[in-house]
Motif scaffolding. Structure first.
Motif, mmCIF file in Angstrom:
data_model
loop_
_atom_site.group_PDB
_atom_site.id
_atom_site.type_symbol
_atom_site.label_atom_id
_atom_site.label_comp_id
_atom_site.label_asym_id
_atom_site.label_seq_id
_atom_site.Cartn_x
_atom_site.Cartn_y
_atom_site.Cartn_z
ATOM 1 N N LYS A 176 55.663 43.862 33.178
ATOM 2 C CA LYS A 176 56.741 44.795 32.859
ATOM 3 C C LYS A 176 57.665 45.000 34.052
ATOM 4 O O LYS A 176 58.897 45.033 33.907
ATOM 5 N N HIS A 177 57.083 45.111 35.251
ATOM 6 C CA HIS A 177 57.878 45.437 36.440
ATOM 7 C C HIS A 177 58.163 44.221 37.315
ATOM 8 O O HIS A 177 58.744 44.365 38.392
ATOM 9 N N LYS A 178 57.735 43.035 36.819
ATOM 10 C CA LYS A 178 57.903 41.796 37.604
ATOM 11 C C LYS A 178 57.336 41.967 39.019
ATOM 12 O O LYS A 178 57.946 41.577 40.021
ATOM 13 N N ALA A 179 56.142 42.571 39.069
ATOM 14 C CA ALA A 179 55.494 42.878 40.343
ATOM 15 C C ALA A 179 54.576 41.738 40.771
ATOM 16 O O ALA A 179 53.978 41.047 39.940
ATOM 17 N N ASP A 180 54.481 41.540 42.078
ATOM 18 C CA ASP A 180 53.599 40.518 42.648
ATOM 19 C C ASP A 180 52.222 41.145 42.864
ATOM 20 O O ASP A 180 51.958 41.789 43.887
ATOM 21 N N ILE A 181 51.348 40.946 41.874
ATOM 22 C CA ILE A 181 50.039 41.601 41.880
ATOM 23 C C ILE A 181 48.936 40.570 41.672
ATOM 24 O O ILE A 181 49.070 39.652 40.854
ATOM 25 N N ALA A 182 47.846 40.717 42.419
ATOM 26 C CA ALA A 182 46.641 39.908 42.217
ATOM 27 C C ALA A 182 45.444 40.847 42.111
ATOM 28 O O ALA A 182 45.341 41.827 42.860
ATOM 29 N N ILE A 183 44.576 40.556 41.165
ATOM 30 C CA ILE A 183 43.355 41.342 40.979
ATOM 31 C C ILE A 183 42.207 40.596 41.666
ATOM 32 O O ILE A 183 42.195 39.370 41.713
ATOM 33 N N GLN A 184 41.259 41.344 42.195
ATOM 34 C CA GLN A 184 40.101 40.739 42.842
ATOM 35 C C GLN A 184 38.819 41.162 42.126
ATOM 36 O O GLN A 184 38.352 42.292 42.274
ATOM 37 N N ILE A 185 38.289 40.242 41.323
ATOM 38 C CA ILE A 185 37.029 40.460 40.610
ATOM 39 C C ILE A 185 36.072 39.341 41.000
ATOM 40 O O ILE A 185 36.446 38.165 40.982
ATOM 41 N N ASP A 186 34.850 39.680 41.325
ATOM 42 C CA ASP A 186 33.892 38.677 41.791
ATOM 43 C C ASP A 186 32.474 39.018 41.321
ATOM 44 O O ASP A 186 31.680 39.601 42.066
ATOM 45 N N PRO A 187 32.123 38.643 40.077
ATOM 46 C CA PRO A 187 30.767 38.932 39.591
ATOM 47 C C PRO A 187 29.665 38.290 40.433
ATOM 48 O O PRO A 187 28.606 38.889 40.634
ATOM 49 N N ILE A 188 29.897 37.065 40.924
ATOM 50 C CA ILE A 188 28.873 36.426 41.758
ATOM 51 C C ILE A 188 28.761 37.169 43.081
ATOM 52 O O ILE A 188 27.648 37.375 43.604
ATOM 53 N N GLY A 189 29.892 37.591 43.636
ATOM 54 C CA GLY A 189 29.856 38.399 44.853
ATOM 55 C C GLY A 189 29.121 39.710 44.639
ATOM 56 O O GLY A 189 28.414 40.194 45.531
ATOM 57 N N GLN A 190 29.276 40.295 43.448
ATOM 58 C CA GLN A 190 28.534 41.500 43.084
ATOM 59 C C GLN A 190 27.035 41.220 43.092
ATOM 60 O O GLN A 190 26.240 41.999 43.634
ATOM 61 N N LEU A 191 26.635 40.097 42.526
ATOM 62 C CA LEU A 191 25.216 39.706 42.510
ATOM 63 C C LEU A 191 24.698 39.510 43.934
ATOM 64 O O LEU A 191 23.601 39.976 44.275
ATOM 65 N N VAL A 192 25.477 38.817 44.768
ATOM 66 C CA VAL A 192 25.057 38.524 46.142
ATOM 67 C C VAL A 192 24.837 39.813 46.922
ATOM 68 O O VAL A 192 23.811 39.981 47.597
ATOM 69 N N LYS A 193 25.776 40.736 46.833
ATOM 70 C CA LYS A 193 25.741 41.936 47.675
ATOM 71 C C LYS A 193 24.862 43.042 47.100
ATOM 72 O O LYS A 193 24.179 43.757 47.848
ATOM 73 N N ASP A 194 24.856 43.170 45.778
ATOM 74 C CA ASP A 194 24.152 44.279 45.133
ATOM 75 C C ASP A 194 22.768 43.884 44.623
ATOM 76 O O ASP A 194 21.885 44.728 44.501
ATOM 77 N N GLY A 195 22.594 42.604 44.314
ATOM 78 C CA GLY A 195 21.324 42.147 43.747
ATOM 79 C C GLY A 195 21.322 42.104 42.238
ATOM 80 O O GLY A 195 20.392 41.564 41.628
ATOM 81 N N ASN A 196 22.365 42.665 41.606
ATOM 82 C CA ASN A 196 22.484 42.676 40.144
ATOM 83 C C ASN A 196 23.898 42.268 39.736
ATOM 84 O O ASN A 196 24.849 42.456 40.489
ATOM 85 N N TRP A 197 24.009 41.728 38.528
ATOM 86 C CA TRP A 197 25.322 41.485 37.931
ATOM 87 C C TRP A 197 25.947 42.828 37.557
ATOM 88 O O TRP A 197 25.274 43.868 37.580
ATOM 89 N N PHE A 198 27.222 42.801 37.163
ATOM 90 C CA PHE A 198 27.811 44.006 36.586
ATOM 91 C C PHE A 198 27.026 44.397 35.338
ATOM 92 O O PHE A 198 26.644 45.548 35.167
ATOM 93 N N GLU A 199 26.778 43.420 34.439
ATOM 94 C CA GLU A 199 25.886 43.629 33.285
ATOM 95 C C GLU A 199 24.775 42.575 33.338
ATOM 96 O O GLU A 199 23.656 42.855 33.685
ATOM 97 N N ASN A 200 25.136 41.338 32.970
ATOM 98 C CA ASN A 200 24.235 40.198 33.134
ATOM 99 C C ASN A 200 25.089 38.938 33.188
ATOM 100 O O ASN A 200 26.304 38.983 32.984
ATOM 101 N N LEU A 201 24.470 37.811 33.480
ATOM 102 C CA LEU A 201 25.228 36.572 33.681
ATOM 103 C C LEU A 201 26.116 36.241 32.484
ATOM 104 O O LEU A 201 27.320 35.982 32.636
ATOM 105 N N ASP A 202 25.529 36.244 31.289
ATOM 106 C CA ASP A 202 26.281 35.833 30.097
ATOM 107 C C ASP A 202 27.443 36.775 29.795
ATOM 108 O O ASP A 202 28.572 36.331 29.523
#
Length: 453
Positions: free
Chosen positions: A141-167
């Motif tokens: 809408k605003h023609k903004a230069d935006i990038a999102i950072q989501i990393d489920p594998i990084g979540q697993l590495v650092k936290d020990g669990n997925w956000f929910e599960n792999l699938d």
């Protein structure tokens, strides 16, 4: 004129240099005296010469240099918006908001911020299709230069669990890939470095993580963001970032991907200290220099007091000013690929890339990164590497000035701690053993704190 400048001097071959060095050593063994081996198994010679070096790794030119990135943790939307405006006015060139839940009002957070010429990153430690769609719609809408950072594998590495599960996590990622046009995938490789992984391990694990996403996320046409922690081994870190770009582009071609990677570099936490904390400014300065020369796209410097102080205007300003000095007074952004053609850096780049590729192939031959995380192989390898580095620090071979060499015994810190600066223990049931970030000086600092009056 330049062609005739050194015509009066005969070229000196590497053989002649070695003969002269051997003569100066007065009988001492050349290899034992001057050649040393890095933790990555790379033997570093005392000099590098054109007749022993093939230059094959020149990076593509960067058009815009690097951007100075300011991290902002969103507790209060109004305060975060005000802080973003202030930091942009004071020299920051891009902003990264860390948002903990999907209740944040985007319009209020982005109110009055420049949207067309400033890049914004949204780091999300949760996985919500609706919120990602909301950000994507705002950007469109605003023609903004935006990038999102989501990393489920990084979540697993650092936290020990997925956000929910792999699938479910990858099902959501695939839905996001089909619904969004802005970048959304992130590789948080800083965890590996801050936990003690050596550079070959870091590169191989990044590559293996990228490979998991390429393999499991269809319709991936957006660039990937890679967060890299930069350590204090100046030339090696330059070569590490150059090798990363080479390895990423090689893997992307195998999948017929035209996606690029955007590298965000931050100084490592591993060598930062609680005592004699001003030395942290020296460490972060050289680490930022390595990041620039290595080709990082964005650099988020760490405040010198980040270990023990809450976010504060003074610490942020000093960290930002370090990058402003490098960019506008030292002109680090005026030369494209300043490290190109340096025989030492070219040789390091080649060796790091080759060793990382071999380790990556071994990981893939044994089931891939996720399988090896579940089996505990990755954690064990990092622990082994970290233990060697810790032993070197404890024995005084790895030096942190002001901490294990030339410490100021009168330095007191107990009453200045606003944050807990050590590994936090949180016993709980996890799918895998998380990769724990730990600083080298923690044990020594805890002993000193316990002895303070």
């Amino acid at each position: 004129m330049a062609d005739n400048l050194f015509n009066e001097f005969e070229p000196v071959s590497s053989k002649q240099w070695k003969q002269q060095i051997q003569y100066e050593l007065k009988g001492a063994d050349y290899n034992e005296t001057l050649v040393w081996e890095s933790p990555e198994g790379i033997k570093v010679k005392p000099f590098y010469h054109i007749d022993e070096t093939e230059i094959n790794f020149s990076a593509p030119p960067k058009e815009n240099g690097f951007s100075i990135l300011q991290n902002i943790f969103v507790h209060d939307v109004v305060k975060s918006n005000k802080r973003a405006l202030e930091t942009l006015n004071r020299g920051a060139e891009s902003i990264r908001f860390t948002i903990e839940n999907d209740a944040v009002n985007l319009e209020a957070l982005m109110q009055n911020l420049p949207l067309t010429n400033t890049q914004y990153f949204f780091y999300l430690p949760f996985l919500s299709i609706d919120f990602v769609t909301k950000i994507n719609d705002f950007a469109s809408k605003h023609k903004a230069d935006i990038a999102i950072q989501i990393d489920p594998i990084g979540q697993l590495v650092k936290d020990g669990n997925w956000f929910e599960n792999l699938d479910k996590d990858f099902e959501k990622l695939n839905q996001i890939a089909s619904k969004t046009t802005i970048p959304f995938l992130n590789i948080n490789s800083g965890t590996y470095q801050n936990a003690g992984a050596n550079m070959v391990q870091q590169l191989a694990y990044i590559l293996a993580q990228v490979n998991e996403y390429f393999h499991r996320v269809t319709n991936l046409n957006q660039p990937i963001t890679i967060e890299v922690s930069v350590g204090t081994n100046y030339f090696f870190e330059i070569a590490k970032l150059r090798a990363l770009k080479l390895l990423f582009s090689t893997l992307a071609k195998e999948y017929n991907h035209n996606t690029d990677c955007h590298i965000i570099a931050t100084p490592t936490k591993r060598n930062k200290t609680l005592y004699d904390y001003n030395v942290n400014m020296l460490r972060t300065t050289t680490e930022c220099m390595s990041a620039i020369l290595g080709g990082a796209d964005s650099i988020a410097n760490s405040p010198y007091d980040a270990l023990y102080h809450k976010d504060n205007e003074f610490g942020d300003r000093i960290a930002r000013n370090q990058l402003l000095v490098l960019k506008h007074e030292s002109y680090f952004d005026k030369v494209n690929n300043a490290a190109d053609g340096a025989y030492y850096i070219e040789a390091l780049t080649e060796q790091l890339a080759e060793k990382a590729l071999l380790l990556f192939k071994d990981i893939e031959a044994n089931g891939g990164l996720i399988t090896q995380l579940i089996e505990g192989t990755i954690q064990r390898k990092i622990s082994e590497s970290a233990a060697k580095e810790q032993e070197a620090f404890d024995n005084g071979k790895e030096i942190l000035l002001g901490t294990n060499k030339y410490p100021n015994k009168n330095d007191k810190m107990k009453h200045d701690l606003e944050l807990y600066p050590f590994v936090k223990q949180n016993p709980r049931k996890t799918l895998i053993t998380p990769v724990i970030e730990k600083r080298l000086a923690e044990k020594l600092e805890q002993e000193r704190l316990s002895q303070e009056a």
